[in-house]
Design an enzyme around this catalytic site. Structure first.
Site, PDB file in Angstrom:
ATOM      1  N   SER A 132       6.318  -8.710   6.625  1.00 55.81           N
ATOM      2  CA  SER A 132       6.208  -7.244   6.685  1.00 55.81           C
ATOM      3  C   SER A 132       6.620  -6.838   8.087  1.00 55.81           C
ATOM      4  CB  SER A 132       4.759  -6.814   6.441  1.00 55.81           C
ATOM      5  OG  SER A 132       4.572  -5.465   6.824  1.00 55.81           O
ATOM      6  N   TYR A 146      -4.236  -7.664   8.651  1.00 55.93           N
ATOM      7  CA  TYR A 146      -2.965  -7.704   7.903  1.00 55.93           C
ATOM      8  C   TYR A 146      -1.810  -8.006   8.861  1.00 55.93           C
ATOM      9  CZ  TYR A 146       0.847  -6.136   4.822  1.00 55.93           C
ATOM     10  OH  TYR A 146       1.996  -6.070   4.070  1.00 55.93           O
TER      11      TYR A 146
HETATM   12  N1  LIG Z   1       4.787  -2.293  -0.459  1.00 53.24           N
HETATM   13  C1  LIG Z   1       5.062  -2.312   0.830  1.00 53.24           C
HETATM   14  O1  LIG Z   1       5.270  -1.250   1.443  1.00 53.24           O
HETATM   15  C2  LIG Z   1       5.176  -3.625   1.549  1.00 53.24           C
HETATM   16  C3  LIG Z   1       5.733  -3.625   2.833  1.00 53.24           C
HETATM   17  C4  LIG Z   1       5.825  -4.827   3.527  1.00 53.24           C
HETATM   18  C5  LIG Z   1       5.382  -6.000   2.941  1.00 53.24           C
HETATM   19  N2  LIG Z   1       4.832  -5.968   1.682  1.00 53.24           N
HETATM   20  C6  LIG Z   1       4.367  -7.232   1.115  1.00 53.24           C
HETATM   21  O2  LIG Z   1       4.980  -7.431  -0.140  1.00 53.24           O
HETATM   22  C7  LIG Z   1       4.186  -8.327  -0.909  1.00 53.24           C
HETATM   23  C8  LIG Z   1       4.074  -7.820  -2.326  1.00 53.24           C
HETATM   24  O3  LIG Z   1       3.290  -6.646  -2.353  1.00 53.24           O
HETATM   25  P1  LIG Z   1       3.655  -5.354  -3.209  1.00 53.24           P
HETATM   26  O4  LIG Z   1       4.032  -4.315  -2.254  1.00 53.24           O
HETATM   27  O5  LIG Z   1       4.556  -5.707  -4.317  1.00 53.24           O
HETATM   28  O6  LIG Z   1       2.189  -4.938  -3.724  1.00 53.24           O
HETATM   29  P2  LIG Z   1       1.443  -5.033  -5.112  1.00 53.24           P
HETATM   30  O7  LIG Z   1       2.165  -4.276  -6.168  1.00 53.24           O
HETATM   31  O8  LIG Z   1       0.029  -4.649  -4.798  1.00 53.24           O
HETATM   32  O9  LIG Z   1       1.518  -6.588  -5.483  1.00 53.24           O
HETATM   33  C9  LIG Z   1       0.656  -7.529  -4.926  1.00 53.24           C
HETATM   34  C10 LIG Z   1       0.661  -8.756  -5.822  1.00 53.24           C
HETATM   35  O10 LIG Z   1      -0.157  -9.766  -5.232  1.00 53.24           O
HETATM   36  C11 LIG Z   1      -1.024 -10.289  -6.253  1.00 53.24           C
HETATM   37  N3  LIG Z   1      -2.257 -10.814  -5.669  1.00 53.24           N
HETATM   38  C12 LIG Z   1      -3.111 -10.194  -4.824  1.00 53.24           C
HETATM   39  N4  LIG Z   1      -4.152 -10.993  -4.557  1.00 53.24           N
HETATM   40  C13 LIG Z   1      -3.961 -12.149  -5.246  1.00 53.24           C
HETATM   41  C14 LIG Z   1      -4.701 -13.350  -5.402  1.00 53.24           C
HETATM   42  N5  LIG Z   1      -5.882 -13.558  -4.763  1.00 53.24           N
HETATM   43  N6  LIG Z   1      -4.184 -14.330  -6.186  1.00 53.24           N
HETATM   44  C15 LIG Z   1      -3.010 -14.146  -6.840  1.00 53.24           C
HETATM   45  N7  LIG Z   1      -2.263 -13.026  -6.720  1.00 53.24           N
HETATM   46  C16 LIG Z   1      -2.745 -12.037  -5.944  1.00 53.24           C
HETATM   47  C17 LIG Z   1      -1.290  -9.093  -7.179  1.00 53.24           C
HETATM   48  O11 LIG Z   1      -1.620  -9.515  -8.497  1.00 53.24           O
HETATM   49  P3  LIG Z   1      -3.082  -9.580  -9.149  1.00 53.24           P
HETATM   50  O12 LIG Z   1      -3.853  -8.376  -8.697  1.00 53.24           O
HETATM   51  O13 LIG Z   1      -2.783  -9.600 -10.636  1.00 53.24           O
HETATM   52  O14 LIG Z   1      -3.663 -10.863  -8.680  1.00 53.24           O
HETATM   53  C18 LIG Z   1       0.089  -8.453  -7.208  1.00 53.24           C
HETATM   54  O15 LIG Z   1       0.894  -9.087  -8.177  1.00 53.24           O
HETATM   55  C19 LIG Z   1       2.859  -8.474  -0.163  1.00 53.24           C
HETATM   56  O16 LIG Z   1       2.829  -9.684   0.551  1.00 53.24           O
HETATM   57  C20 LIG Z   1       2.887  -7.297   0.812  1.00 53.24           C
HETATM   58  O17 LIG Z   1       2.119  -7.552   1.963  1.00 53.24           O
HETATM   59  C21 LIG Z   1       4.724  -4.814   0.968  1.00 53.24           C
END
Ligand SMILES: NC(=O)c1ccc[n+]([C@@H]2O[C@H](COP(=O)([O-])OP(=O)(O)OC[C@H]3O[C@@H](n4cnc5c(N)ncnc54)[C@H](OP(=O)(O)O)[C@@H]3O)[C@@H](O)[C@H]2O)c1
Length: 252
Positions: A132, A146
């Site tokens: 990130s 984070y």
């Molecule tokens: N969205 C942004 O603006 C952004 C920016 C920079 C980086 N990121 C990074 O991108 C990545 C993906 O996030 P996203 O934005 O796509 O958010 P998201 O839609 O909330 O997806 C997060 C995923 O992680 C899974 N997860 C969370 N805790 C878990 C656990 N204990 N075991 C297994 N799976 C788990 C969730 O599934 P379940 O709840 O079904 O377990 C979900 O599939 C993350 O690492 C986030 O930090 C996001």
């Protein structure tokens, strides 16, 4: 190396957002994708849509990770699952610290140590770590734990490339800025409020943008390792400097 040389992939955080988009994209490229998250119902729907193998696993469970790592010889590992929390270190709970380290960093290190040695032995593989901009920059509104876990992802990605020197296993770190996913809704406990606050008035990235970035790195020729990609919405920049004025002595 490119898609045609890879047969299997493991994608964590596959039930929504970037992970689900990545499962769709890698499946469309012909890979057998193991889709990992806790929500079995959503994974099952994704499986019906894409043919991926659903793996309902909490990645903070080390035994479950060890079993998962044994289920196939993985060519591509996408460490994408992640969580965040509200507030900063001044009001973070012990549970928040432990949960973020467990999911964002500890699970990534364990999956790496469990899966990457096999890639090195086979001299074929690709690790994609989703960090990130929080791992690279300080900014207001970010959660300190984070930021620290994402900085850890940057550091381990750098060192992993050194560890794998001499093999044809590639390591890519992708560092996104704001992507329209559920991450902020989970943070606030209210998806509609998060949509209003973070997305309705902003032209954010879409999950497919990051899935396509991953596909670009994975599909690149063997001679080419896309080591690091920072991907921002065009209308978002990182920058700024804060300087608090000296306090005036209290009036007599
Ligand atoms: N969205 C942004 O603006 C952004 C920016 C920079 C980086 N990121 C990074 O991108 C990545 C993906 O996030 P996203 O934005 O796509 O958010 P998201 O839609 O909330 O997806 C997060 C995923 O992680 C899974 N997860 C969370 N805790 C878990 C656990 N204990 N075991 C297994 N799976 C788990 C969730 O599934 P379940 O709840 O079904 O377990 C979900 O599939 C993350 O690492 C986030 O930090 C996001």
């Amino acid at each position: 190396m490119g898609f045609s040389d890879y047969r299997t992939a493991l994608v964590t955080g596959a039930s929504s957002g970037i992970g689900a988009a990545t499962v769709r994209r890698l499946s469309a490229e012909g890979l057998e994708v193991y889709a990992v998250a806790r929500d079995a119902a959503r994974l099952s729907a994704l499986s019906a849509e894409t043919g991926c193998r659903p793996c309902a696993v909490d990645i903070s469970d080390l035994n479950a990770l060890a079993a998962l790592a044994k289920s196939a010889e993985f060519d591509v590992l996408v460490n994408n699952a992640g969580q965040s929390r509200r507030g900063n270190i001044l009001d973070t709970t012990a549970e928040d610290v432990d949960a973020l380290i467990d999911v964002n960093l500890r699970a990534v290190l364990h999956l790496t140590r469990l899966i990457v040695p096999g890639m090195a032995r086979r001299d074929r593989g690709h690790v994609v770590n989703i960090s990130s901009i929080a791992g690279h920059y300080a900014f207001g509104g970010g959660n300190t734990v984070y930021h620290a876990t994402k900085a850890g992802i940057h550091s381990l990605s750098q060192q992993l490339r050194v560890d794998l020197y001499g093999t044809r296993v590639r390591v890519t770190e992708i560092s996104p800025a704001r992507v329209e996913t559920e991450v902020f809704g989970r943070l606030l406990g209210d998806l509609a409020e998060a949509k209003r606050r973070f997305f309705d008035d902003y032209d954010a990235l879409q999950p497919e943008d990051i899935a396509n970035s991953i596909a670009f790195a994975v599909g690149s020729p063997a001679r080419m390792n896309v080591a690091f990609m920072e991907v921002l919405p065009t209308q978002q920049v990182v920058g700024g400097l804060n300087f608090a004025q000296k306090s005036r002595p209290p009036a007599e």
